[in-house]
Design a protein around this motif. Structure first.
Motif, PDB file in Angstrom:
ATOM      1  N   PRO A 179      -6.915 113.614  22.595  1.00 24.96           N
ATOM      2  CA  PRO A 179      -5.393 113.226  22.720  1.00 24.96           C
ATOM      3  C   PRO A 179      -5.449 112.112  21.052  1.00 24.96           C
ATOM      4  O   PRO A 179      -6.708 112.126  20.442  1.00 24.96           O
ATOM      5  N   SER A 180      -4.231 111.725  20.503  1.00 24.08           N
ATOM      6  CA  SER A 180      -4.571 111.367  19.233  1.00 24.08           C
ATOM      7  C   SER A 180      -5.621 110.290  19.399  1.00 24.08           C
ATOM      8  O   SER A 180      -6.070 109.349  20.138  1.00 24.08           O
ATOM      9  N   PRO A 181      -6.156 110.093  18.060  1.00 22.51           N
ATOM     10  CA  PRO A 181      -7.414 109.252  17.651  1.00 22.51           C
ATOM     11  C   PRO A 181      -6.433 108.289  18.210  1.00 22.51           C
ATOM     12  O   PRO A 181      -7.660 107.191  19.053  1.00 22.51           O
ATOM     13  N   THR A 182      -5.952 107.576  17.842  1.00 27.63           N
ATOM     14  CA  THR A 182      -5.796 105.284  18.197  1.00 27.63           C
ATOM     15  C   THR A 182      -4.480 105.711  18.692  1.00 27.63           C
ATOM     16  O   THR A 182      -3.800 106.504  18.470  1.00 27.63           O
ATOM     17  N   THR A 183      -4.346 104.516  19.261  1.00 33.93           N
ATOM     18  CA  THR A 183      -2.938 104.224  20.137  1.00 33.93           C
ATOM     19  C   THR A 183      -1.957 102.609  19.061  1.00 33.93           C
ATOM     20  O   THR A 183      -3.249 102.151  19.014  1.00 33.93           O
ATOM     21  N   ALA A 184      -0.885 102.793  18.930  1.00 39.27           N
ATOM     22  CA  ALA A 184      -0.918 101.487  17.915  1.00 39.27           C
ATOM     23  C   ALA A 184       0.116 101.096  18.741  1.00 39.27           C
ATOM     24  O   ALA A 184       1.229 101.339  19.627  1.00 39.27           O
ATOM     25  N   VAL A 185       0.098  99.664  19.612  1.00 37.82           N
ATOM     26  CA  VAL A 185       0.875  98.803  19.842  1.00 37.82           C
ATOM     27  C   VAL A 185       1.520  97.759  19.534  1.00 37.82           C
ATOM     28  O   VAL A 185       0.654  97.192  19.162  1.00 37.82           O
ATOM     29  N   HIS A 186       2.750  97.494  19.556  1.00 37.67           N
ATOM     30  CA  HIS A 186       3.529  96.335  18.738  1.00 37.67           C
ATOM     31  C   HIS A 186       3.914  95.416  20.085  1.00 37.67           C
ATOM     32  O   HIS A 186       4.400  95.794  21.238  1.00 37.67           O
ATOM     33  N   TYR A 187       3.855  94.651  18.888  1.00 37.40           N
ATOM     34  CA  TYR A 187       4.011  92.885  20.127  1.00 37.40           C
ATOM     35  C   TYR A 187       4.830  92.342  19.269  1.00 37.40           C
ATOM     36  O   TYR A 187       4.598  92.090  18.271  1.00 37.40           O
ATOM     37  N   LEU A 188       5.787  91.384  19.934  1.00 40.37           N
ATOM     38  CA  LEU A 188       6.664  90.583  19.738  1.00 40.37           C
ATOM     39  C   LEU A 188       5.813  88.637  19.916  1.00 40.37           C
ATOM     40  O   LEU A 188       6.162  88.900  21.380  1.00 40.37           O
ATOM     41  N   ALA A 189       5.385  88.195  19.489  1.00 45.16           N
ATOM     42  CA  ALA A 189       5.120  86.873  19.876  1.00 45.16           C
ATOM     43  C   ALA A 189       5.977  85.815  20.420  1.00 45.16           C
ATOM     44  O   ALA A 189       7.394  85.764  20.061  1.00 45.16           O
ATOM     45  N   THR A 190       5.400  85.257  21.399  1.00 44.71           N
ATOM     46  CA  THR A 190       6.127  84.439  22.283  1.00 44.71           C
ATOM     47  C   THR A 190       6.292  83.132  21.564  1.00 44.71           C
ATOM     48  O   THR A 190       4.868  82.443  21.350  1.00 44.71           O
ATOM     49  N   LYS A 191       7.498  82.197  21.765  1.00 45.99           N
ATOM     50  CA  LYS A 191       7.776  80.748  20.668  1.00 45.99           C
ATOM     51  C   LYS A 191       7.671  80.024  22.341  1.00 45.99           C
ATOM     52  O   LYS A 191       8.211  79.652  23.060  1.00 45.99           O
ATOM     53  N   CYS A 192       5.822  79.389  22.326  1.00 44.25           N
ATOM     54  CA  CYS A 192       5.949  78.035  23.072  1.00 44.25           C
ATOM     55  C   CYS A 192       5.887  77.351  22.907  1.00 44.25           C
ATOM     56  O   CYS A 192       5.902  76.775  21.486  1.00 44.25           O
ATOM     57  N   VAL A 193       5.414  76.102  23.585  1.00 44.72           N
ATOM     58  CA  VAL A 193       6.082  74.882  22.818  1.00 44.72           C
ATOM     59  C   VAL A 193       5.100  73.753  24.020  1.00 44.72           C
ATOM     60  O   VAL A 193       4.580  74.018  24.903  1.00 44.72           O
ATOM     61  N   ASP A 194       3.903  72.601  22.556  1.00 44.47           N
ATOM     62  CA  ASP A 194       3.123  72.500  22.923  1.00 44.47           C
ATOM     63  C   ASP A 194       3.621  71.048  23.429  1.00 44.47           C
ATOM     64  O   ASP A 194       3.753  69.944  22.042  1.00 44.47           O
ATOM     65  N   SER A 195       4.207  70.568  24.374  1.00 42.77           N
ATOM     66  CA  SER A 195       5.184  69.293  24.527  1.00 42.77           C
ATOM     67  C   SER A 195       3.533  67.826  24.523  1.00 42.77           C
ATOM     68  O   SER A 195       3.941  67.078  24.346  1.00 42.77           O
ATOM     69  N   VAL A 196       2.277  68.743  24.802  1.00 42.80           N
ATOM     70  CA  VAL A 196       1.414  67.588  25.371  1.00 42.80           C
ATOM     71  C   VAL A 196       0.878  67.194  23.681  1.00 42.80           C
ATOM     72  O   VAL A 196      -0.289  66.575  23.651  1.00 42.80           O
ATOM     73  N   LYS A 197       1.233  68.111  22.711  1.00 45.62           N
ATOM     74  CA  LYS A 197       0.632  68.374  21.164  1.00 45.62           C
ATOM     75  C   LYS A 197      -1.206  68.597  21.628  1.00 45.62           C
ATOM     76  O   LYS A 197      -1.904  67.580  21.020  1.00 45.62           O
ATOM     77  N   ALA A 198      -1.594  69.572  22.055  1.00 51.28           N
ATOM     78  CA  ALA A 198      -3.325  70.102  22.494  1.00 51.28           C
ATOM     79  C   ALA A 198      -3.031  70.624  21.675  1.00 51.28           C
ATOM     80  O   ALA A 198      -3.409  71.493  21.131  1.00 51.28           O
ATOM     81  N   HIS A 199      -3.450  70.056  20.133  1.00 52.41           N
ATOM     82  CA  HIS A 199      -4.251  71.260  18.795  1.00 52.41           C
ATOM     83  C   HIS A 199      -5.300  71.373  18.465  1.00 52.41           C
ATOM     84  O   HIS A 199      -5.384  72.988  18.346  1.00 52.41           O
ATOM     85  N   HIS A 200      -5.846  71.632  19.773  1.00 54.61           N
ATOM     86  CA  HIS A 200      -7.509  71.920  19.980  1.00 54.61           C
ATOM     87  C   HIS A 200      -7.585  73.168  21.052  1.00 54.61           C
ATOM     88  O   HIS A 200      -7.022  72.784  22.296  1.00 54.61           O
ATOM     89  N   GLN A 201      -7.582  73.867  20.312  1.00 58.00           N
ATOM     90  CA  GLN A 201      -7.243  75.287  21.324  1.00 58.00           C
ATOM     91  C   GLN A 201      -7.678  75.635  22.338  1.00 58.00           C
ATOM     92  O   GLN A 201      -7.914  76.557  23.529  1.00 58.00           O
ATOM     93  N   HIS A 232      -5.984 100.730  18.657  1.00 56.58           N
ATOM     94  CA  HIS A 232      -7.506 100.847  19.135  1.00 56.58           C
ATOM     95  C   HIS A 232      -8.238 102.276  19.229  1.00 56.58           C
ATOM     96  O   HIS A 232      -6.536 103.185  18.992  1.00 56.58           O
ATOM     97  N   GLN A 233      -8.968 102.529  20.071  1.00 59.21           N
ATOM     98  CA  GLN A 233      -9.387 103.953  19.590  1.00 59.21           C
ATOM     99  C   GLN A 233      -8.321 104.763  21.420  1.00 59.21           C
ATOM    100  O   GLN A 233      -8.460 104.070  22.125  1.00 59.21           O
ATOM    101  N   ASN A 234      -8.103 105.879  20.875  1.00 65.00           N
ATOM    102  CA  ASN A 234      -7.479 105.819  22.931  1.00 65.00           C
ATOM    103  C   ASN A 234      -8.993 106.073  23.820  1.00 65.00           C
ATOM    104  O   ASN A 234     -10.233 106.877  23.572  1.00 65.00           O
ATOM    105  N   GLY A 235      -9.075 106.442  25.088  1.00 63.16           N
ATOM    106  CA  GLY A 235     -10.542 106.490  25.589  1.00 63.16           C
ATOM    107  C   GLY A 235     -10.504 108.003  25.620  1.00 63.16           C
ATOM    108  O   GLY A 235     -11.591 108.495  25.943  1.00 63.16           O
ATOM    109  N   GLY A 236      -9.412 108.937  25.987  1.00 60.42           N
ATOM    110  CA  GLY A 236      -9.773 110.167  25.825  1.00 60.42           C
ATOM    111  C   GLY A 236     -10.117 110.431  24.791  1.00 60.42           C
ATOM    112  O   GLY A 236     -11.225 111.677  25.133  1.00 60.42           O
TER     113      GLY A 236
END
Length: 533
Positions: A60-82, A249-253
């Protein structure tokens, strides 16, 4: 005049052809008839066509490109440490979300409390070790506002975290966390007026993340854009509406086809290499420089072929991309060195070579250029082993450093090659064909859509490029070791056969060096001039 020419030719045939390269006499290519040489060429051509077909029709094709749209989440408790809290864009434990920043302003949510969350892969899918690597590109959607325009030289500061898990029920484990800066390069194509507010800037894609292995099923990215006027963080970057990511990423096939090729070609090159060196050691003389270089080229090709990538399926080897670059660098450096030594060993002059030290002016720049490539790779992919968000192109200093390394590389590999007379036109035609096919297929793979429709078949051009070029260089090295191996007809008594004067006209024609105490003869000068033309 005719008698003088006859005497000169007789002297040339009886004395001149026994030069320094008579040590190489007796190679298979010297004793092959034109018919056999054509047959060998056709066989190699068939294998070459097969290697292209494997990639074009099976993989198959060597690579695959997947598009993502980031979701805006609210940190209500302000837990800035990841490490304390991870925000999921969807699923049973998804975060509190907002649609846009207008909603955030209406709810009095500060920018520092907004987290952009991206789950890789998309819902109901899994990542796999067969994907080999993951490259993520970032793009900002920035709206034009008269009161909040993008300043010249604006830099976006991102507080990013990466986590993984292998089950939808398990907790997220932190994999990496870093604060990165990315310089914005955006253009607003229309006039900056109030009527055009809300239109988007055209911004360049930015390097965001690169993983050398994909050993886990699920990945989660949390991105913050901390704002601080006192620290000048994310000030003058415009009004960011969305963050888009492209995961590659590279295609598994394709990975399975690639591994199969490497597994097949490894013993093929290894066997011909052992056979070649065995024939060399059976000679009554020590190996000459060109024979040693061909053997070293075979070793470098075997180094590339060894399918250590099979272990990356079961182990989290993040250094595989760096290791692959090193292997390719060793092979290309050895290939360029071979071409230089091959040309030099067949020059029609009086110089005595057959020593590596003679070529230090030509081979030295290749070694230096390869070292520059290694340093450049270590500066980027070496750092990415601990910080996958790092990019040498993200800063002005890093970009200048990268350009400097590339400039040193290009100047090191730009040694002039002119007026070189080659011993075997067949080999040089193959060499030029290999180089031309590499360039042609690379251009075709860049300008087309990645596949062609041929009747009921779909030909993957990019896959054919990778498998075809990879197979081509293996066939090239294979042909070198086969054609330059000593012929069995010359074992034992090369020198005695030469003294008996029973050499054919073809052997005399293949010899390129004339040795004479008084310097080059007139016949040699005429032949050299004709060859140069």
């Amino acid at each position: 005049m005719r008698g003088l020419v006859s005497f000169s030719l007789s002297f040339f045939f009886s004395h001149g052809w026994r030069g320094k390269f008579s040590k190489m006499a007796g190679a298979i290519i010297e004793n092959m008839s034109t018919k056999k040489l054509v047959i060998v060429g056709l066989i190699l051509l068939l294998f070459q066509a097969f290697s292209f077909m494997v990639g074009g029709l099976i993989a198959p094709s060597p690579t695959t490109a997947v598009h993502y749209l980031a979701t805006k989440c609210v940190d209500s408790v302000k837990a800035h440490h990841q490490g304390k809290k991870w925000f999921m864009p969807w699923g049973p434990y998804q975060c509190d979300k907002i649609r846009d920043f207008d909603e955030a302003m209406a709810k009095r949510i500060e920018a520092n409390n907004i987290v952009f969350a991206v789950h890789i892969p998309l819902p109901n899918k899994e990542m796999s070790p067969w994907f080999q690597f993951m490259l993520v590109i970032l793009q900002f959607d920035i709206a034009f506002k008269m009161y909040n325009q993008i300043q010249e030289g604006a830099v976006a500061t991102l507080d990013v975290g990466l986590a993984y898990r292998d089950s939808t029920l398990s907790k997220w484990t932190e994999m990496a966390h870093s604060v990165e800066k990315r310089k914005l390069n955006c253009n607003f194509t229309t006039t900056k007026t109030v009527e055009n507010e809300g239109r988007y800037y055209e911004c360049d894609l930015l390097p965001f993340m690169e993983l050398g292995s994909v050993s886990h099923k699920y990945y989660l990215l949390n991105i913050r854009l901390p704002v601080s006027e006192r620290k000048n963080l994310n000030v003058g970057i415009g009004e960011i509406k969305d963050i888009r990511l492209v995961g590659i990423h590279q295609n598994g096939g394709f990975t399975k086809v690639w591994f199969a090729m490497k597994t097949f070609l490894t013993p093929s090159i290894l066997i011909i290499m052992i056979w070649y060196w065995r024939r060399i050691t059976m000679m009554s003389r020590p190996p000459v420089l060109l024979e040693k270089v061909i053997f070293a080229l075979g070793i470098s090709m075997t180094f590339i072929n060894i399918p250590v990538e099979w272990f990356s399926i079961g182990f989290d080897w993040t250094w595989m991309l760096l290791f692959g670059d090193i292997r390719q660098g060793v092979f290309y450096a050895m290939l360029l060195s071979f071409w230089i030594i091959f040309c030099g060993e067949h020059l029609m002059d009086q110089s005595e070579r057959n020593r590596l030290s003679v070529y230090w002016k030509q081979v030295g720049p290749i070694v230096f250029g390869s070292f520059c490539l290694f340093i450049f790779d270590m500066c980027e992919r070496g750092v990415q082993l601990t910080n996958p968000f790092y990019s040498i192109w993200a800063s002005d200093v890093g970009t200048e450093l990268a350009v400097s390394f590339k400039g040193l590389l290009s100047s090191s590999w730009s040694s002039p090659f002119q007026g070189l007379i080659f011993r075997f036109k067949f080999l040089m035609l193959v060499t030029l064909a290999c180089a031309a096919m590499t360039v042609i297929f690379f251009i075709v793979s860049q300008v087309n859509e990645g596949h062609w429709h041929w009747g009921d078949y779909t030909v993957q051009v990019n896959s054919a490029f990778f498998t075809g070029i990879y197979g081509m260089w293996n066939l090239y090295v294979f042909a070198l070791m086969f054609l330059y191996a000593p012929s069995h007809k010359r074992y034992g008594d090369e020198q005695s056969s030469g003294d008996q004067g029973g050499n054919s006209g073809e052997d005399i024609q293949l010899t390129t060096t004339i040795t004479h105490v008084d310097g080059p003869t007139e016949v040699y000068k005429m032949m050299g001039k004709e060859s140069q033309e």
